[in-house]
Design a protein around this motif. Structure first.
Motif, PDB file in Angstrom:
ATOM      1  N   LYS A 252       0.848  -1.195   0.000  1.00  0.00           N
ATOM      2  CA  LYS A 252       0.000   0.000   0.000  1.00  0.00           C
ATOM      3  C   LYS A 252       0.882   1.242   0.000  1.00  0.00           C
ATOM      4  CE  LYS A 252      -3.663  -2.319   2.583  1.00  0.00           C
ATOM      5  NZ  LYS A 252      -4.292  -2.443   3.924  1.00  0.00           N
ATOM      6  N   ARG A 253       0.517   2.206  -0.826  1.00  0.00           N
ATOM      7  CA  ARG A 253       1.323   3.428  -0.893  1.00  0.00           C
ATOM      8  C   ARG A 253       1.404   4.115   0.462  1.00  0.00           C
ATOM      9  NH1 ARG A 253       0.159   6.813  -6.383  1.00  0.00           N
ATOM     10  NH2 ARG A 253       1.414   8.310  -5.177  1.00  0.00           N
ATOM     11  N   ALA A 254       0.353   4.038   1.254  1.00  0.00           N
ATOM     12  CA  ALA A 254       0.395   4.642   2.594  1.00  0.00           C
ATOM     13  C   ALA A 254       1.483   3.993   3.447  1.00  0.00           C
ATOM     14  CB  ALA A 254      -0.962   4.506   3.276  1.00  0.00           C
ATOM     15  N   GLY A 255       1.660   2.672   3.311  1.00  0.00           N
ATOM     16  CA  GLY A 255       2.701   1.972   4.051  1.00  0.00           C
ATOM     17  C   GLY A 255       4.088   2.328   3.544  1.00  0.00           C
ATOM     18  N   TRP A 256       4.252   2.347   2.219  1.00  0.00           N
ATOM     19  CA  TRP A 256       5.527   2.725   1.611  1.00  0.00           C
ATOM     20  C   TRP A 256       5.931   4.124   2.062  1.00  0.00           C
ATOM     21  CZ3 TRP A 256       9.798   1.277  -0.763  1.00  0.00           C
ATOM     22  CH2 TRP A 256      10.490   2.163  -1.580  1.00  0.00           C
ATOM     23  N   GLU A 257       4.979   5.038   2.054  1.00  0.00           N
ATOM     24  CA  GLU A 257       5.296   6.412   2.437  1.00  0.00           C
ATOM     25  C   GLU A 257       5.572   6.524   3.939  1.00  0.00           C
ATOM     26  OE1 GLU A 257       2.245   8.785   0.518  1.00  0.00           O
ATOM     27  OE2 GLU A 257       2.862   7.972  -1.433  1.00  0.00           O
ATOM     28  N   ARG A 258       4.928   5.676   4.731  1.00  0.00           N
ATOM     29  CA  ARG A 258       5.262   5.649   6.159  1.00  0.00           C
ATOM     30  C   ARG A 258       6.694   5.165   6.339  1.00  0.00           C
ATOM     31  NH1 ARG A 258       4.487   5.610  11.432  1.00  0.00           N
ATOM     32  NH2 ARG A 258       4.810   3.716  12.652  1.00  0.00           N
ATOM     33  N   ALA A 259       7.092   4.141   5.581  1.00  0.00           N
ATOM     34  CA  ALA A 259       8.474   3.652   5.673  1.00  0.00           C
ATOM     35  C   ALA A 259       9.453   4.769   5.326  1.00  0.00           C
ATOM     36  CB  ALA A 259       8.674   2.454   4.755  1.00  0.00           C
TER      37      ALA A 259
ATOM     38  N   ASP B 201       1.501  -7.112   8.328  1.00  0.00           N
ATOM     39  CA  ASP B 201       0.084  -7.126   8.717  1.00  0.00           C
ATOM     40  C   ASP B 201      -0.736  -6.004   8.087  1.00  0.00           C
ATOM     41  OD1 ASP B 201       0.649  -9.314  10.304  1.00  0.00           O
ATOM     42  OD2 ASP B 201       0.868  -8.152  12.153  1.00  0.00           O
ATOM     43  N   GLU B 202      -0.095  -4.863   7.789  1.00  0.00           N
ATOM     44  CA  GLU B 202      -0.873  -3.702   7.361  1.00  0.00           C
ATOM     45  C   GLU B 202      -0.512  -3.177   5.971  1.00  0.00           C
ATOM     46  OE1 GLU B 202      -0.813  -0.629  10.363  1.00  0.00           O
ATOM     47  OE2 GLU B 202      -0.706  -2.128  11.980  1.00  0.00           O
ATOM     48  N   TRP B 203       0.722  -3.335   5.542  1.00  0.00           N
ATOM     49  CA  TRP B 203       1.149  -2.696   4.286  1.00  0.00           C
ATOM     50  C   TRP B 203       1.018  -3.598   3.074  1.00  0.00           C
ATOM     51  CZ3 TRP B 203       6.512  -0.396   6.122  1.00  0.00           C
ATOM     52  CH2 TRP B 203       6.289   0.477   7.193  1.00  0.00           C
ATOM     53  N   VAL B 204       1.248  -4.890   3.233  1.00  0.00           N
ATOM     54  CA  VAL B 204       1.238  -5.791   2.080  1.00  0.00           C
ATOM     55  C   VAL B 204      -0.192  -6.005   1.585  1.00  0.00           C
ATOM     56  CG1 VAL B 204       1.736  -8.131   1.274  1.00  0.00           C
ATOM     57  CG2 VAL B 204       3.384  -6.951   2.739  1.00  0.00           C
ATOM     58  N   ALA B 205      -0.407  -5.702   0.305  1.00  0.00           N
ATOM     59  CA  ALA B 205      -1.736  -5.854  -0.289  1.00  0.00           C
ATOM     60  C   ALA B 205      -1.835  -7.112  -1.149  1.00  0.00           C
ATOM     61  CB  ALA B 205      -2.076  -4.623  -1.128  1.00  0.00           C
TER      62      ALA B 205
END
Length: 199
Positions: free
Chosen positions: A76-83, A146-150
């Motif tokens: 998820k782009r939200a997860g990538w950007e959080r990283a 748990d949250e980023w992988v789609a």
């Protein structure tokens, strides 16, 4: 000509593709479960890379031991950007830090590491611009899983086909199978901190 540091990736409105190469045991378990589960390790840093050709160079087209299976992981782009927001460069850069001590302090506390390595051509030659590697420490791996992988896709057959084309002098056919990577947008503040878009 590409900027020296920029994120190039296969992405859509919601997700970005990153590539990882694993042993069959890790890949099979992840594909069956639809998520990373043991023997995937939750206790060591895992590196995620949006550059397909950099991973091909690193894994020798999935021929290295324990890297025989190549996965395309949709994050998820939200997860990538959080990283990216949690990341600290793996070496001191005058444009990003006031002094080496400031960098050392931030690096020691960082939950995500980021480094720039020379991008690679289809035949593995180093190029005059860089691709991004993002290292997720054990403190954020659970969040990643748990949250980023789609979604997780096994692209090993495609990798093998491309390798065979290259070995038989049919680079044009291999090139047609490359994923469509383009520049991924980031905020100016993030760009300054991580050298994105600059030299």
């Amino acid at each position: 000509m590409a900027a020296e540091h920029e994120i190039r990736a296969d992405y859509d409105r919601d997700t970005i593709a990153i590539y990882q190469a694993y042993s069959p045991a890790i890949a099979n378990a992840a594909l069956e479960a639809g998520r990373f589960i043991p023997p995937f390790s939750f206790h060591r840093m895992t590196w995620i890379k949006p550059s397909f050709l950099w991973l091909m160079h690193r894994s020798n087209w999935g021929l290295k031991s324990a890297q025989e299976r190549v996965l395309c992981v949709r994050v998820k782009r939200a997860g990538w950007e959080r990283a990216l927001s949690l990341a600290c460069l793996t070496s001191f850069e005058p444009g990003a830090f006031a002094n080496p001590d400031e960098w050392a302090e931030q690096f020691a506390a960082a939950r995500v590491h980021l480094q720039w390595d020379p991008e690679r051509s289809l035949r593995g030659a180093g190029l005059p611009y860089h691709s991004i590697q993002v290292g997720l420490s054990r403190h954020v791996i659970r969040e990643y899983v748990d949250e980023w992988v789609a979604g997780i896709e096994d692209i090993t057959p495609r990798v093998r086909k491309m390798y065979d084309f290259l070995q038989s002098g049919q680079a044009d056919k291999a090139k047609r199978l490359l994923p469509p990577e383009r520049v991924y947008p980031v905020s100016p503040e993030l760009g300054r901190r991580l050298l994105i878009g600059g030299s």
